[in-house]
Design an enzyme around this catalytic site. Structure first.
Site, PDB file in Angstrom:
ATOM      1  N   THR A 125       0.839  -1.137   0.033  1.00  0.00           N
ATOM      2  CA  THR A 125      -0.132   0.077   0.059  1.00  0.00           C
ATOM      3  C   THR A 125       0.840   1.366   0.055  1.00  0.00           C
ATOM      4  OG1 THR A 125      -1.701  -1.250   1.249  1.00  0.00           O
ATOM      5  CG2 THR A 125      -1.657   0.988   1.226  1.00  0.00           C
ATOM      6  N   ASP A 239      -4.381 -13.806  -2.076  1.00  0.00           N
ATOM      7  CA  ASP A 239      -5.323 -14.774  -2.342  1.00  0.00           C
ATOM      8  C   ASP A 239      -4.962 -15.975  -1.150  1.00  0.00           C
ATOM      9  OD1 ASP A 239      -6.172 -14.037  -4.691  1.00  0.00           O
ATOM     10  OD2 ASP A 239      -5.172 -15.241  -6.037  1.00  0.00           O
ATOM     11  N   GLU A 363      -6.461  -5.712   3.519  1.00  0.00           N
ATOM     12  CA  GLU A 363      -6.062  -6.767   2.835  1.00  0.00           C
ATOM     13  C   GLU A 363      -7.288  -6.795   1.661  1.00  0.00           C
ATOM     14  OE1 GLU A 363      -4.680 -10.695   3.762  1.00  0.00           O
ATOM     15  OE2 GLU A 363      -3.691  -9.690   5.382  1.00  0.00           O
TER      16      GLU A 363
HETATM   17  N1  COS Z   1      -3.593 -14.322  -9.307  1.00  0.00           N
HETATM   18  C1  COS Z   1      -2.991 -14.262 -10.355  1.00  0.00           C
HETATM   19  N2  COS Z   1      -2.922 -13.188 -11.233  1.00  0.00           N
HETATM   20  C2  COS Z   1      -3.746 -12.117 -11.093  1.00  0.00           C
HETATM   21  C3  COS Z   1      -4.657 -11.970  -9.776  1.00  0.00           C
HETATM   22  C4  COS Z   1      -4.699 -13.113  -8.900  1.00  0.00           C
HETATM   23  N3  COS Z   1      -5.225 -13.155  -7.896  1.00  0.00           N
HETATM   24  N4  COS Z   1      -5.354 -10.974 -10.093  1.00  0.00           N
HETATM   25  C5  COS Z   1      -4.869 -10.250 -11.076  1.00  0.00           C
HETATM   26  N5  COS Z   1      -4.094 -10.948 -11.786  1.00  0.00           N
HETATM   27  C6  COS Z   1      -3.221 -10.571 -12.823  1.00  0.00           C
HETATM   28  C7  COS Z   1      -4.381 -10.550 -14.169  1.00  0.00           C
HETATM   29  O1  COS Z   1      -4.622 -11.772 -14.818  1.00  0.00           O
HETATM   30  C8  COS Z   1      -3.441  -9.482 -14.933  1.00  0.00           C
HETATM   31  O2  COS Z   1      -2.684 -10.136 -15.616  1.00  0.00           O
HETATM   32  P1  COS Z   1      -2.200  -9.904 -17.360  1.00  0.00           P
HETATM   33  O3  COS Z   1      -1.363  -8.570 -17.104  1.00  0.00           O
HETATM   34  O4  COS Z   1      -1.521 -11.150 -18.040  1.00  0.00           O
HETATM   35  O5  COS Z   1      -3.545  -9.798 -18.000  1.00  0.00           O
HETATM   36  C9  COS Z   1      -2.596  -8.677 -13.937  1.00  0.00           C
HETATM   37  O6  COS Z   1      -2.623  -9.506 -12.694  1.00  0.00           O
HETATM   38  C10 COS Z   1      -3.673  -7.466 -13.819  1.00  0.00           C
HETATM   39  O7  COS Z   1      -4.868  -7.797 -13.360  1.00  0.00           O
HETATM   40  P2  COS Z   1      -6.097  -6.792 -13.376  1.00  0.00           P
HETATM   41  O8  COS Z   1      -6.140  -6.035 -14.702  1.00  0.00           O
HETATM   42  O9  COS Z   1      -7.305  -7.300 -12.744  1.00  0.00           O
HETATM   43  O10 COS Z   1      -5.460  -5.763 -12.028  1.00  0.00           O
HETATM   44  P3  COS Z   1      -6.135  -4.315 -11.684  1.00  0.00           P
HETATM   45  O11 COS Z   1      -5.295  -3.380 -11.446  1.00  0.00           O
HETATM   46  O12 COS Z   1      -7.481  -4.253 -12.035  1.00  0.00           O
HETATM   47  O13 COS Z   1      -6.522  -5.041 -10.051  1.00  0.00           O
HETATM   48  C11 COS Z   1      -7.698  -5.992  -8.089  1.00  0.00           C
HETATM   49  C12 COS Z   1      -7.307  -5.910  -9.680  1.00  0.00           C
HETATM   50  C13 COS Z   1      -8.482  -4.452  -7.753  1.00  0.00           C
HETATM   51  C14 COS Z   1      -8.365  -6.991  -7.869  1.00  0.00           C
HETATM   52  C15 COS Z   1      -6.184  -5.676  -7.303  1.00  0.00           C
HETATM   53  O14 COS Z   1      -5.802  -4.138  -7.474  1.00  0.00           O
HETATM   54  C16 COS Z   1      -6.463  -5.743  -5.726  1.00  0.00           C
HETATM   55  O15 COS Z   1      -6.699  -6.744  -5.362  1.00  0.00           O
HETATM   56  N6  COS Z   1      -6.635  -4.485  -5.228  1.00  0.00           N
HETATM   57  C17 COS Z   1      -6.898  -4.542  -3.741  1.00  0.00           C
HETATM   58  C18 COS Z   1      -5.473  -4.474  -2.998  1.00  0.00           C
HETATM   59  C19 COS Z   1      -5.441  -4.758  -1.655  1.00  0.00           C
HETATM   60  O16 COS Z   1      -5.834  -6.049  -1.321  1.00  0.00           O
HETATM   61  N7  COS Z   1      -4.855  -3.959  -0.794  1.00  0.00           N
HETATM   62  C20 COS Z   1      -4.649  -4.013   0.459  1.00  0.00           C
HETATM   63  C21 COS Z   1      -3.434  -3.865   1.033  1.00  0.00           C
HETATM   64  S1  COS Z   1      -2.435  -4.990   0.940  1.00  0.00           S
HETATM   65  S2  COS Z   1      -2.472  -5.650   2.730  1.00  0.00           S
END
Ligand code: COS
Length: 385
Positions: A125, A239, A363
């Protein structure tokens, strides 16, 4: 409910429960009041081998998996989510090494983590990269045999307390999420300092700080996986760990129910204990039913992850969002069942309600979890067409 836990799982549960009752409950109000990191409790957890539950035996851990970790997290969360956050964030910070680290990195770091000699934190973050995890601005530039890190991480759990930090930084901005990389940075590295400690609504026993990188040079061997893999490392880490946040929700919800029923049994109004009123009985019944449903989902998702399933994003997002929404509702209802007393610091449920709120936020907010679930459903439906 019998979840058919193995003898070892019951042993882990009982051990965590004993530490929760003997070491956490007596000091939780003080830790909350004083915003104090639970160093002694982390040492007790280390001595009981609970910091290495999910780390393979070859690296000194217990060689167990998500379910065992969730069981321990649930027990600690029943007593104090601040403590369980410090504990669970240690696993969150370790997952990038465990899931994607090289053999050398695993050999170097995991034994000390399993033994609780070194604490860990996960740094994703930033001020402008919260839900939008790919908006990371911190950079890492290769210069000879070293990467040079610049930027600031925000709201990092275990910040300042941890010895090892797994950090997501940009190595090639032109590539979007594919331009991020993951690194290991050790406390004490020149150019790596900590910003202010946050003053939070809840989970005050956990430390939350900024991480500041100012021309911080780390060996290039500290790159996890390959350049460009950072976003995937971060997503796979989340995940794996989100089910644990669900377990925190189950724990705090159960802790609040236990307090509410204990109080309601002895609270007399209109000449009888308030547990004799159907209004209170129905609230208690709903609270326990929702918590049991959350526990069943968290345990089954943990078992699904432990089965080696490849794509667990949807399942872990569902466990996190359901169990933590339940935690917020149940802890709020526990305060309601206890009335004015529930609102007072003399009883632990007001703290439980404050602590529960973060579970819907960190998260990945529960809105982001719903996005993950819905997008995966749509993807599946499109594939089946
Ligand atoms: N496992 C493996 N690959 C993943 C994935 C996962 N769970 N989620 C996304 N990807 C991959 C996608 O397939 C994509 O790959 P390609 O470039 O080959 O197409 C790439 O990563 C980008 O994915 P996407 O376009 O879905 O990314 P976004 O920027 O739209 O973000 C979310 C997706 C919103 C789900 C992500 O930013 C997220 O989880 N945000 C919350 C973050 C969080 O939990 N923050 C808390 C602080 S950390 S404690």
């Amino acid at each position: 409910m019998d979840y058919l836990l193995t003898e070892e799982q019951i042993m882990i549960r009982d051990l965590a429960r004993q530490i929760a009752v003997e070491k956490i409950v007596p000091v939780r109000a003080e830790l909350d009041e004083q915003n104090k990191f639970p160093s002694d409790i982390m040492k007790a957890l280390a001595q009981a081998d609970l910091l290495g539950i999910y780390i393979p035996e070859e690296y000194g851990g217990l060689g167990k998996k998500s379910l065992e970790l969730c069981i321990a997290v649930e027990e600690l969360s029943k007593a104090c989510v601040g403590v369980s956050t410090s504990y669970a964030a240690n696993a969150l910070g370790t997952y990038p090494i465990l899931l994607h680290g090289s053999d050398e990195q695993k050999k170097k770091y995991l034994p000390n983590i399993a033994a609780g000699k070194k604490l860990v934190a996960f740094g994703l973050t930033e001020a402008n990269a919260g839900s939008d995890a790919s908006g990371v601005q911190t950079t890492a530039k290769l210069d000879g045999n070293e990467y040079v890190l610049n930027g600031t991480k925000q709201w990092i759990t275990n910040g300042g307390e941890a010895d090892i930090y797994t950090i997501i930084a940009i190595t090639d901005r032109s590539k979007g999420p594919r331009g991020a990389s993951a690194f290991i940075v050790e406390k004490g590295t020149s150019g790596f300092t900590f910003g202010k400690k946050e003053n939070k609504m809840g989970i005050r026993a956990s430390s939350t700080t900024e991480l500041i990188f100012n021309n911080c040079r780390i060996p290039k061997e500290n790159l996890i996986a390959k350049e460009g893999m950072g976003f995937i490392v971060a997503m796979k880490t989340l995940d794996s760990s989100r089910t644990g946040v669900g377990a925190q929700g189950v724990g705090v919800a159960q802790g609040a129910i236990d307090e509410a029923i204990k109080f309601a049994k002895q609270r007399v109004q209109f000449g009888q204990p308030v547990t004799s009123f159907q209004a209170v009985q129905h609230m208690l019944a709903d609270m326990q039913t929702q918590t049991e449903a959350a526990r069943a989902l968290v345990y089954s998702v943990a078992r699904f992850i432990d089965s080696g399933a490849k794509d667990v994003s949807r399942a872990s997002a569902m466990a996190k969002l359901f169990a933590t929404d339940v935690a917020m509702k149940v802890t709020t209802d526990a305060v309601q069942v206890m009335g004015g007393s529930g609102y007072m610091k003399e009883y632990p449920v007001e703290k439980m309600m404050r602590d529960a709120k973060i579970l819907q936020i960190y998260e990945g907010t529960n809105q982001i979890q719903r996005n993950v679930v819905a997008l995966d459903m749509i993807k599946e439906a499109t594939r089946q067409k």
